[in-house]
Design a protein around this motif. Structure first.
Motif, PDB file in Angstrom:
ATOM      1  N   GLY A  27      -0.833  -0.827  -7.886  1.00 48.25           N
ATOM      2  CA  GLY A  27      -1.325  -1.750  -8.972  1.00 48.25           C
ATOM      3  C   GLY A  27      -0.035  -3.085  -8.866  1.00 48.25           C
ATOM      4  O   GLY A  27      -0.407  -4.179  -9.368  1.00 48.25           O
ATOM      5  N   ASP A  28       1.236  -2.499  -8.549  1.00 49.77           N
ATOM      6  CA  ASP A  28       2.285  -3.734  -8.696  1.00 49.77           C
ATOM      7  C   ASP A  28       2.083  -4.552  -7.487  1.00 49.77           C
ATOM      8  O   ASP A  28       3.072  -5.443  -7.281  1.00 49.77           O
ATOM      9  CB  ASP A  28       3.481  -2.839  -8.579  1.00 49.77           C
ATOM     10  N   ASP A  29       1.391  -4.139  -6.456  1.00 46.82           N
ATOM     11  CA  ASP A  29       1.319  -5.061  -5.293  1.00 46.82           C
ATOM     12  C   ASP A  29      -0.247  -5.136  -4.742  1.00 46.82           C
ATOM     13  O   ASP A  29      -0.431  -4.661  -3.702  1.00 46.82           O
ATOM     14  CB  ASP A  29       2.315  -4.147  -4.292  1.00 46.82           C
ATOM     15  N   ILE A  30      -0.941  -5.458  -5.517  1.00 53.01           N
ATOM     16  CA  ILE A  30      -2.363  -5.665  -5.198  1.00 53.01           C
ATOM     17  C   ILE A  30      -2.880  -6.230  -3.966  1.00 53.01           C
ATOM     18  O   ILE A  30      -3.510  -5.820  -3.268  1.00 53.01           O
ATOM     19  CB  ILE A  30      -3.220  -6.286  -6.573  1.00 53.01           C
ATOM     20  N   ARG A  31      -1.810  -7.280  -3.665  1.00 54.90           N
ATOM     21  CA  ARG A  31      -2.140  -8.208  -2.785  1.00 54.90           C
ATOM     22  C   ARG A  31      -1.580  -7.642  -1.355  1.00 54.90           C
ATOM     23  O   ARG A  31      -1.797  -8.094  -0.289  1.00 54.90           O
ATOM     24  CB  ARG A  31      -1.501  -9.750  -2.764  1.00 54.90           C
ATOM     25  N   GLY A  32      -0.570  -6.448  -1.427  1.00 56.29           N
ATOM     26  CA  GLY A  32      -0.200  -5.698  -0.429  1.00 56.29           C
ATOM     27  C   GLY A  32       0.829  -6.504   0.441  1.00 56.29           C
ATOM     28  O   GLY A  32       1.314  -6.124   1.379  1.00 56.29           O
ATOM     29  N   SER A  33       1.534  -7.342  -0.316  1.00 60.94           N
ATOM     30  CA  SER A  33       2.898  -8.245   0.458  1.00 60.94           C
ATOM     31  C   SER A  33       4.164  -7.483   0.198  1.00 60.94           C
ATOM     32  O   SER A  33       5.081  -7.717   1.112  1.00 60.94           O
ATOM     33  CB  SER A  33       2.827  -9.276  -0.250  1.00 60.94           C
ATOM     34  N   LYS A  34       4.163  -6.384  -0.573  1.00 61.82           N
ATOM     35  CA  LYS A  34       5.646  -5.939  -0.761  1.00 61.82           C
ATOM     36  C   LYS A  34       5.638  -4.614  -0.116  1.00 61.82           C
ATOM     37  O   LYS A  34       6.771  -4.208   0.164  1.00 61.82           O
ATOM     38  CB  LYS A  34       6.033  -5.791  -2.305  1.00 61.82           C
ATOM     39  N   VAL A  35       4.786  -3.873  -0.117  1.00 59.18           N
ATOM     40  CA  VAL A  35       4.754  -2.241   0.191  1.00 59.18           C
ATOM     41  C   VAL A  35       4.832  -2.310   1.573  1.00 59.18           C
ATOM     42  O   VAL A  35       3.722  -2.850   2.171  1.00 59.18           O
ATOM     43  CB  VAL A  35       3.320  -1.623  -0.443  1.00 59.18           C
ATOM     44  N   ASP A  36       5.444  -1.397   2.070  1.00 63.86           N
ATOM     45  CA  ASP A  36       5.472  -0.800   3.543  1.00 63.86           C
ATOM     46  C   ASP A  36       4.119  -0.204   3.863  1.00 63.86           C
ATOM     47  O   ASP A  36       3.939   1.143   3.355  1.00 63.86           O
ATOM     48  CB  ASP A  36       6.641   0.209   3.872  1.00 63.86           C
ATOM     49  N   ARG A  37       3.248  -0.672   4.181  1.00 64.30           N
ATOM     50  CA  ARG A  37       1.830  -0.162   4.536  1.00 64.30           C
ATOM     51  C   ARG A  37       1.907   1.212   5.278  1.00 64.30           C
ATOM     52  O   ARG A  37       0.734   2.005   5.197  1.00 64.30           O
ATOM     53  CB  ARG A  37       1.126  -1.118   5.153  1.00 64.30           C
ATOM     54  N   GLY A  38       2.789   1.428   6.179  1.00 65.13           N
ATOM     55  CA  GLY A  38       2.843   2.635   6.810  1.00 65.13           C
ATOM     56  C   GLY A  38       3.128   3.829   6.153  1.00 65.13           C
ATOM     57  O   GLY A  38       2.900   5.144   6.752  1.00 65.13           O
ATOM     58  N   HIS A  39       3.818   3.907   4.949  1.00 65.52           N
ATOM     59  CA  HIS A  39       4.157   4.828   4.159  1.00 65.52           C
ATOM     60  C   HIS A  39       3.827   5.024   2.989  1.00 65.52           C
ATOM     61  O   HIS A  39       3.822   6.372   2.477  1.00 65.52           O
ATOM     62  CB  HIS A  39       5.970   4.703   4.255  1.00 65.52           C
ATOM     63  N   ARG A  40       3.233   4.240   2.298  1.00 64.06           N
ATOM     64  CA  ARG A  40       2.470   4.467   1.110  1.00 64.06           C
ATOM     65  C   ARG A  40       0.930   4.429   1.131  1.00 64.06           C
ATOM     66  O   ARG A  40       0.418   3.191   1.896  1.00 64.06           O
ATOM     67  CB  ARG A  40       2.931   3.474   0.241  1.00 64.06           C
ATOM     68  N   PRO A  41       0.341   5.047  -0.042  1.00 63.95           N
ATOM     69  CA  PRO A  41      -1.282   4.757   0.083  1.00 63.95           C
ATOM     70  C   PRO A  41      -1.448   3.411  -0.396  1.00 63.95           C
ATOM     71  O   PRO A  41      -0.726   2.788  -1.291  1.00 63.95           O
ATOM     72  CB  PRO A  41      -1.595   5.788  -0.798  1.00 63.95           C
ATOM     73  N   ARG A  42      -2.681   2.843   0.206  1.00 64.16           N
ATOM     74  CA  ARG A  42      -2.934   1.482  -0.289  1.00 64.16           C
ATOM     75  C   ARG A  42      -4.421   1.208  -0.484  1.00 64.16           C
ATOM     76  O   ARG A  42      -5.071   1.982   0.185  1.00 64.16           O
ATOM     77  CB  ARG A  42      -2.734   0.490   0.984  1.00 64.16           C
ATOM     78  N   ILE A  43      -4.677   0.347  -1.339  1.00 66.03           N
ATOM     79  CA  ILE A  43      -6.010   0.229  -1.402  1.00 66.03           C
ATOM     80  C   ILE A  43      -6.211  -1.340  -1.232  1.00 66.03           C
ATOM     81  O   ILE A  43      -5.567  -2.055  -1.845  1.00 66.03           O
ATOM     82  CB  ILE A  43      -6.780   0.533  -2.778  1.00 66.03           C
ATOM     83  N   GLU A  44      -6.900  -1.734  -0.041  1.00 65.88           N
ATOM     84  CA  GLU A  44      -6.997  -3.235   0.325  1.00 65.88           C
ATOM     85  C   GLU A  44      -7.771  -4.004  -0.539  1.00 65.88           C
ATOM     86  O   GLU A  44      -9.101  -4.424   0.130  1.00 65.88           O
ATOM     87  CB  GLU A  44      -7.001  -3.218   1.769  1.00 65.88           C
ATOM     88  N   PHE A  45      -7.846  -4.222  -1.976  1.00 64.58           N
ATOM     89  CA  PHE A  45      -8.817  -4.675  -2.707  1.00 64.58           C
ATOM     90  C   PHE A  45      -9.174  -6.085  -2.167  1.00 64.58           C
ATOM     91  O   PHE A  45     -10.131  -6.710  -2.307  1.00 64.58           O
ATOM     92  CB  PHE A  45      -8.150  -4.859  -4.182  1.00 64.58           C
ATOM     93  N   THR A  46      -8.167  -7.044  -1.357  1.00 60.99           N
ATOM     94  CA  THR A  46      -8.305  -8.414  -0.925  1.00 60.99           C
ATOM     95  C   THR A  46      -9.308  -8.229  -0.130  1.00 60.99           C
ATOM     96  O   THR A  46      -9.855  -9.363   0.332  1.00 60.99           O
ATOM     97  CB  THR A  46      -7.035  -8.856  -0.757  1.00 60.99           C
TER      98      THR A  46
END
Length: 141
Positions: A27-46
């Motif tokens: 929720g804090d990073d909807i655009r995926g610009s801050k989170v290390d994508r390799g280590h945390r679950p992501r939902i690529e809403f964009t």
């Protein structure tokens, strides 16, 4: 016309904090610009071609006791529920990290059945753009 989906699924006893720890960074990073994508679950809403709006929440479950909670998922989307669920799986890096905290979740292969079992039909819902698909709205913007 956009469709709606509301899901309420019981969270396993003792899993509420862990689930919040998974959802908060998403929720804090909807655009995926801050989170290390390799280590945390992501939902690529964009990347979604269908989702107008989506929300997760952890809400009390007073029917089961003051220490119990449920996961709320609410979305407005284009197409059928099957199309929406397939897209949601495709844009989510780790479904089990989220839904695995819910009672009765049996993995990605059974996700659609799980959602249908926990779906709540609304009495009403608001659609700002009745004839506007995500694609049309993005083109207009």
């Amino acid at each position: 016309m956009p469709q709606t989906l509301t899901v309420l699924a019981s969270i396993r006893l003792g899993h509420e904090a862990a689930l919040r720890d998974v959802l908060r960074p998403i929720g804090d990073d909807i655009r995926g610009s801050k989170v290390d994508r390799g280590h945390r679950p992501r939902i690529e809403f964009t990347r979604s071609k269908r989702i107008h709006f989506a929300r997760f929440g952890v809400v009390p479950d007073p029917d089961r006791g003051s220490e119990r909670a449920r996961l709320l998922y609410s979305a407005n989307f284009d197409g059928s529920i099957d199309d929406h669920l397939r897209e949601l799986v495709s844009i989510t890096s780790d479904m089990d990290a989220i839904w695995g905290h819910c009672e009765g979740y049996g993995g990605v292969a059974a996700f659609a059945d799980f959602i249908r079992a926990h779906r709540k039909e609304p009495d009403a819902y608001y659609i700002a753009f009745r004839d506007g698909t995500v694609e049309r709205i993005r083109t207009a913007i």
